[in-house]
Write an enzyme that holds these catalytic residues in place. Sequence first.
Site, mmCIF file in Angstrom:
data_model
loop_
_atom_site.group_PDB
_atom_site.id
_atom_site.type_symbol
_atom_site.label_atom_id
_atom_site.label_comp_id
_atom_site.label_asym_id
_atom_site.label_seq_id
_atom_site.Cartn_x
_atom_site.Cartn_y
_atom_site.Cartn_z
ATOM 1 C CB SER A 12 9.907 -28.912 1.246
ATOM 2 O OG SER A 12 10.111 -29.063 2.467
ATOM 3 C CB ALA A 13 8.364 -25.330 -2.721
ATOM 4 C CD GLU A 33 14.738 -19.744 5.507
ATOM 5 O OE1 GLU A 33 13.944 -19.139 6.899
ATOM 6 O OE2 GLU A 33 13.397 -20.158 5.071
ATOM 7 C CB ALA A 34 12.280 -15.708 7.991
ATOM 8 C CG HIS A 472 1.607 -34.092 6.744
ATOM 9 N ND1 HIS A 472 1.523 -35.652 7.033
ATOM 10 C CD2 HIS A 472 2.883 -34.252 7.490
ATOM 11 C CE1 HIS A 472 2.177 -36.036 7.507
ATOM 12 N NE2 HIS A 472 3.050 -35.695 7.740
#
Length: 536
Positions: A12-13, A33-34, A472
């Site tokens: 997202s960030a 990215e993993a 969250h």
Amino acid sequence: MEFDFVVVGAGSAGCPVARRLSDAGRYSVCLIEAGPRDTNPWIHIPVGYFRTMNNPRSDWRYYTQPDPGINGRAIPWPRGRVMGGSSSINGLLYVRGQPQDYDHWRQLGNTGWAWDDVLPYFKRAENWGGDTPDPENLRGHKGPLAVNPTRLSRDIVDHWVEAAVNAGYKRNPDYNGSDQEGVGYFQLTQKAGQRCSSAKAYITPVRGKRDNLEVITDAQAEKLLIENRVARGVIVRRKGESMTIRARREVILSAGAIGSPQLLMLSGVGDGEALAKHGITSVSHVPGVGRNLQDHLQARPVYKTTLSTINVETNSLFKKAMIALEYAAKRTGPMTMAASLGTGFLKTDERLETPDIQFHIQPFSASAPADGPHKFSAFTASVLQLRPESTGHLELKSADPMAHPDIHPNYLATDLDQQTIVKGIQVARKIAGHSPLKDVVTEEYAPGREIAFDDYDGTLDWARNTAVTIYHPTGTCKMGSDEMAVVDERLRVRGIGGLRVADASIMPQIISGNTNAPCIMIGEKVSDMILEDAVA
């Protein structure tokens, strides 16, 4: 391989960070990215989270340690492991939080993070497709992130909203406007019936079209390359081989509230004594790494109803086939459904300045997602405490980068948290007792009539036995200036040059709502900070 900036984590960030640094045109950027590329079609179908969560090709599949606050249960904590990160497997719900959340961050000493400071970045990210009044010009209309009203409604959700109004709560057509309080329908990161993840919004339009942006997937970061207390790159494992990706200027960690602190600790940044137990040499003693963990815990009252819900709309292969055909032909119907349809930001006490609980109203019910919907028609009135006091922590299990850390959420550890979850369940029951909802509810399936409305201990114990995360996790690399802070107000890691963290982990306190939108805002904001510092 060497770049000006290396961004770890395409979530997202991370996607906004990489895109905005690339937009500047002056610097080379590598986004790592993993997980794999987001080619799985279920990622782009809104209801596909049923298929992508708990799928090792898209989910890290974390589990907590047994937690005393939920009667010793260990529960799954899904997090995205794919392009887009958790924005590719989440429930698509777009919530900014309350202005007071960010003003509180500023009051904690974090200059530049008050509501007036972050609002421009929410707006820059957003392309709002709704037609609700916006007299204060709070919504964005030109950003890459598509945000739209839900394309789906259900009678049971309409009944819940009307019952809440009749119970004394106000209707709110735009909880992302000037006032969060009230009930209504969720807004979604969705466009034309498809998910709009951060990867789709920020990276897909430019991937393969720019010489200064390299995206590497299936590459798990194992350790930061730190030389003389300056981050110089990242060591990653890809296709079974170790490779080093160097950064001339900065490394930005956007691996999430679990991944970012884990990578810091593996690299010698954390509590020196704790790292030594795993044979890791301390590079910078930052005891707050992995601490201050917060999450939203949801209790899930369920009500049987005479109205049709997803439970019965999907109880045969024929019905499922018809739903699939509708989606294929029109991009409408139940397959466009987010994790929840209705919402409410409400107060358990009118003396409070702002709402302290949030509802997620779902026109279906299940004992667990893997079990599928109940056989009877029912809906779920999930309720959570917006600002829990309880904080947990995570710690390394070993020095093996492939080993998940131990996660200790520490749910319901304070009297206020316990009281608020009980009051939230009581609010759910209160609303269910008002028309028109009470006219179509046949039974409270959970907690059930065995637990009386005013049975505090029984209600709390039911919550301890059944409540689950609403996904969250935040706060594990918190921003601040105290001794437990991990990053400063410009998200620079204490004691290490050329290194920042930008994701949900930097939140000094969890925001009042779903965390995807604030994470995107964080990515937008830190990209400006990085570019400012690069020319300073």
